[in-house]
Structure formats: C-alpha cells, structure tokens
Write a protein that holds these residues in place. Structure first.
Motif, PDB file in Angstrom:
ATOM      1  N   ILE A 464       0.860  -1.237   0.022  1.00 39.04           N
ATOM      2  CA  ILE A 464       0.050  -0.158   0.033  1.00 39.04           C
ATOM      3  C   ILE A 464       1.139   1.454   0.050  1.00 39.04           C
ATOM      4  CG2 ILE A 464      -1.691   1.372   1.278  1.00 39.04           C
ATOM      5  CD1 ILE A 464      -3.182  -0.753   0.152  1.00 39.04           C
ATOM      6  N   TYR A 465       0.579   2.319  -0.803  1.00 41.47           N
ATOM      7  CA  TYR A 465       1.012   3.615  -0.697  1.00 41.47           C
ATOM      8  C   TYR A 465       0.126   4.515  -0.348  1.00 41.47           C
ATOM      9  CZ  TYR A 465       5.534   2.084  -3.092  1.00 41.47           C
ATOM     10  OH  TYR A 465       6.529   1.363  -3.506  1.00 41.47           O
ATOM     11  N   GLY A 466       0.504   5.184   0.559  1.00 39.22           N
ATOM     12  CA  GLY A 466      -0.546   6.166   0.983  1.00 39.22           C
ATOM     13  C   GLY A 466      -0.180   7.480   1.734  1.00 39.22           C
ATOM     14  N   SER A 467      -1.146   8.525   1.954  1.00 38.93           N
ATOM     15  CA  SER A 467      -0.777   9.616   2.410  1.00 38.93           C
ATOM     16  C   SER A 467      -1.833  10.110   3.339  1.00 38.93           C
ATOM     17  CB  SER A 467      -1.075  10.782   1.195  1.00 38.93           C
ATOM     18  OG  SER A 467      -1.049  12.256   1.567  1.00 38.93           O
ATOM     19  N   TRP A 468      -1.160  10.529   4.302  1.00 40.11           N
ATOM     20  CA  TRP A 468      -2.016  10.977   5.719  1.00 40.11           C
ATOM     21  C   TRP A 468      -1.816  12.769   5.750  1.00 40.11           C
ATOM     22  CZ3 TRP A 468      -4.021   7.919   9.823  1.00 40.11           C
ATOM     23  CH2 TRP A 468      -4.436   8.265  10.985  1.00 40.11           C
TER      24      TRP A 468
END
Length: 528
Positions: A464-468
């Motif tokens: 998973i590649y994510g941004s918070w």
C-alpha cells in the motif's frame, strides 16, 4: 523547448456497441483540464476502469459518444500533425521484427518526417542515435544496433520502444502500462527517461499504469478512474519542481528527487520533527470516528473491544501475570489496557516521545508496565522471555521484505516455546487487491481539523502507498507491505514459527473473506 501546446477533455463519454448486447460504457463524463508541455500525467485504476479507452481517445483511435477534445495548437486537428507517439503495453506491438534495432529506434522519427516510412540510416543519424542513447543512459543498445529486436528480452524491447518515442522528440508521449514487463533495474531506467525527457525536452507524458511506486515518485498529476467514472484527481507536485538544473539526480539503483517530489522516504516511520508518527498522527487516532467506516466508536470503546479480542483470540482470558510485549506500542494505548487486565507488559517503540508518555501514564496509574525505546527488529528483550506478543493496527510491513523478516526473527527469538503472536491490520489482502479500503477518506477531528487519507494498492509489490494529511501539517507518505495468507505461512516457517489461524475481526471471525474489514494472523512457537 517545444512549441507550447495544451490538450483538454470535457464531458467525455464512450461506450462500446456490439449488436445484440447492451452497450458497455467505458468512459462517462470524463473532464480533464489542460495537459501542458513537460507534464507527467498518470491515469490509474483497476482493470476495466477505462484507462486504455482513455488513451485510445487521446490517439484518435476511437470517437466519443459525447463531449469534446481540444488540441492547441490545432494544426489540422489530427494526432499525426501533432506527432503524437504511443507505446503500447505489449513490447512486440511497437517493434518491427524485420528491421534492426537501430532502424526500430529511428522508425518513429522517420514517420514524422514526411510521407516516406523510413529514411536512409546515414552515418549522421547513427551518430545522433548513439549520442542520444549515451545522454539518456542507454548506451548498452549501441553495440546491438545491427541485430534484430528478437535478441532483446521483453523488458529491453519495452525500453527500445520508449527510447524510439523520445528520440522522435514528440510533444506528447502516450504510454500504456510501460512497467508491466520490467524488472526493478529497467523500471529505474524507464523513470529516468521520462523525468529527463519532461525536464530537459519539455515532452509531456500521458501514462496509464498500476505502478503506484512510479506514480508517487514522478507524477505531476494523477487522474483515478473506476468503472469509467473519474474520481477526485490529485496534484503530486507543481510543474517545474524538478525542472531546475541539478534538481534531479538519477542512478541505476534509485531515483533521488527533492523531498517535496519523493513518494515515500525509506525511513518514513522513524521518529523526528515533521514525521508521520508525531502530533498529526496522534490527532488523527483521537478522532470522533473509528478507524473502520462501519462503526462510530470512540478511542476508549475501540480499545476495550480490541483488548477483549486479543485475550479471546490468544486464549488468555482469565489469566494474569503473563509476560506480554506490545511491539510497537506507540503511546501505550494497548499496553496500558493490557496492564489493567493484570498482565506484565513491556512496550517497545522507536519513538522516545511516545515511550515517555506511556511510561508516565503507567506510573500515574501504578500499572505493571514498562516501556523501552528500541526498534522492533532489535527489541533488546531477553530470549524466550515473552508469553505473548501483539503487533497492532497495521504496524507490520514498514520495511523491505528482508527487514520485515528480521522483525519476525526477533519476535521468534524473544517468544518462549508455546507462546503466541497476534499481528493485526486493517488491510485485508483479499480486499485491498480489489482497491477496497476501509479507512475513511476524510475524518473530522475533535479540534475541528480534517484528516485526509489516500491509499493505493500496488499489485506488483503487494504493498500500500498512502498519504496521511491533517490540516496545518504537511502530508506524510508511507508504504506498507501487505502479505497474503500463503506468504504468512511461508514467512513464519522460515523463522521457526507456525501460523495457527487467520481471523477477519476481533470478534474471532474465522471466516476470513473479501468482506472482512480486518486481518489478524495468529502464530505460535512450537514446543520442542
């Protein structure tokens, strides 16, 4: 630099019509603002979402049922006059087998020069091709100029396809899944070519892909599609960020972009100012909403549910004085709750601020819990000292595969024979494979700020590649490996552990399926 141009799409729709069958709507109401010189624009989405149909529309290979496309400059309005170059997904589709590698390299440039399909391969053009390949780090093709393309692997043919497009120096290069046949080394070469072509030559790139790593590294803009419907677009960086001299340094092992451009830093999980696991993360975890979209539990209610589930799944209900390690422990939410149940808890975390906060709270409440600052790959705990280990809320998979294996080796080392490990995640691999995420895209926090979470699954990497992102803080990007059940069994066996069961929730649901919104793996260390 090329003559400025723009291309725009407005209310674009397309359906495939087959006599006797209901029309299949491949694109519905797609509007995309101007794509300009030097931009790298990605179209992403699962299979069947309309990505290739979109590229076919750009190339003029299909006509829309409604909407319009505007090219500027218009010339005669045709794709040919704009010297639009296309790289198909299958390498062989863009290669002419009866021509040499050099002739294939020069082919697209020849097609743009006039009505003849090819021009003579003069020494001047040969030297020009050699200079171009050396400039872009593909000089390995030079020694094979006079050989047939059949001597190249599929990945090498894909690189030849792209080099042929860039040598023609078109205003826009259109790529369909360009990394699908490439290993890591050739992926780096391809990204190198795209970034340099956009930065140095002003070539616009329009690319359909599943490669989230490439998107996070080099994209200017991202347009997600699902079932032909456009989703909320993303701007990854401002056009021009990597255009200044020296802003991009590319090697064969990595693409080193400015921090604002990079997708995920290797140590994104590490402590420090302006890092993910800081104030912004703690604010997000302390929101009104629960982590899972299906319920509205407070943090305390979530904790009670999870602690009850841990005891039930590990079979330690009604027991006490067992040694339990919470790794990583964060600011002690689960460690303190387990200590209240009478367990001797050791919390381990790499973040000294979290450890101090948890230690202070344990002292205030006189709980049997201690906390240490250490990496989960090297906890410093004595061998065979723990009756149980818990790893909560998607805290496994932060590293590359070998380092993730080192985490399991460390867990196996400190666990006594007969002890158990519980690893919990809200990323069920059966769900994320289909792009289903249970984390709300937006959450409203107690301080009236907003948390925005964006996640994409990279099938080729099982990650998973994510941004918070929380209002008032920069966005924090992360990468987490997502392992399937068969991979968990293999990994456990390599470090002397055994997988006992998989659960779909803390309720002890053994019916793990695509409907399960949680993923829990329980392992044990066999008694000799």
């Amino acid at each position: 630099m090329k003559t400025p141009f723009k291309v725009s799409f407005a209310d674009y729709s397309c359906a495939y019509h087959v006599k006797g069958f209901t029309p299949v709507h491949a694109l519905r109401g797609l509007t995309i603002p101007e794509i300009q010189n030097g931009e790298i624009v990605f179209v992403v989405g699962p299979n069947g979402s309309g990505k290739t149909t979109f590229l076919d529309a750009v190339c003029g290979r299909i006509r829309p049922d409604q909407g319009w496309i505007r090219w500027d400059p218009a010339s005669s309005g045709s794709a040919v006059n704009l010297r639009l170059c296309y790289v198909p997904q299958m390498p062989s589709s863009g290669i002419v087998g009866d021509l040499s590698i050099l002739e294939n390299l020069l082919l697209r440039d020849s097609l743009g020069s006039g009505p003849r399909l090819s021009r003579a391969v003069t020494q001047e053009r040969r030297r020009s091709a050699e200079s171009f390949l050396k400039e872009f780090g593909c000089e390995w093709l030079i020694s094979r100029f006079d050989l047939p393309p059949a001597c190249l692997s599929g990945g090498q043919q894909q690189i030849l396809n792209l080099v042929s497009v860039l040598f023609a120096d078109p205003p826009i290069a259109i790529l369909d899944e360009p990394t699908s046949k490439l290993d890591e080394a050739h992926r780096v070469i391809l990204m190198n070519l795209l970034v340099r072509a956009s930065r140095e030559k002003g070539t616009a790139v329009l690319c359909a892909t599943h490669d989230v790593d490439m998107v996070t590294r080099i994209a200017d803009r991202v347009f997600p599609l699902r079932d032909g419907l456009p989703q909320e677009p993303e701007r990854r960086r401002d056009v021009g960020d990597v255009r200044s001299p020296g802003a991009v340094r590319i090697s064969q092992s990595a693409i080193d972009l400015p921090v604002a451009v990079q997708g995920v830093e290797p140590d994104w999980w590490a402590p420090g100012p302006n890092r993910l696991f800081g104030e912004a993360y703690q604010r997000g975890d302390d929101s009104h909403e629960g982590y899972l979209a299906r319920h509205e539990l407070s943090r305390d209610a979530r904790t009670r549910r999870e602690i009850a589930g841990i005891q039930r799944i590990l079979g330690i209900v009604g027991t006490s004085h067992l040694n339990i390690a919470d790794v990583p422990c964060g600011w002690g939410r689960h460690s303190l709750a387990l200590a209240k149940e009478g367990f001797n808890v050791t919390g381990v975390d790499v973040n000294p601020t979290y450890v101090q906060q948890a230690s202070d709270e344990a002292k205030r409440l006189s709980l049997p819990a201690k906390f240490v600052v250490a990496d989960m790959r090297n906890t410093g705990l004595p061998a065979d000292s723990q009756d149980g280990i818990v790893n909560m809320w998607t805290s496994f998979g932060f590293f590359d595969h070998e380092e993730n294996m080192n985490v399991l080796r460390e867990f196996s080392r400190v666990l006594r024979s007969g002890g158990k490990i519980l690893i919990h995640s809200d990323l069920n691999p059966r769900r994320v494979h289909y792009g289903i995420f249970d984390e709300p895209s937006e959450r409203h926090l107690k301080d009236h700020k907003t948390l925005a979470v964006v996640e994409h699954y990279c099938d080729s990497e099982h990650a998973i590649y994510g941004s918070w992102a929380v209002d008032g803080f920069p966005p924090f990007r992360y990468r987490i490996a997502v392992y399937r059940e068969d991979q968990w069994r293999m990994m456990a066996g390599k470090v002397g552990l055994r997988v006992d069961a998989f659960y779909g929730s803390f309720d002890g649901d053994l019916d793990l399926s695509v409907r399960s919104q949680e993923f829990i793996v329980v392992m044990s260390k066999p008694v000799p």
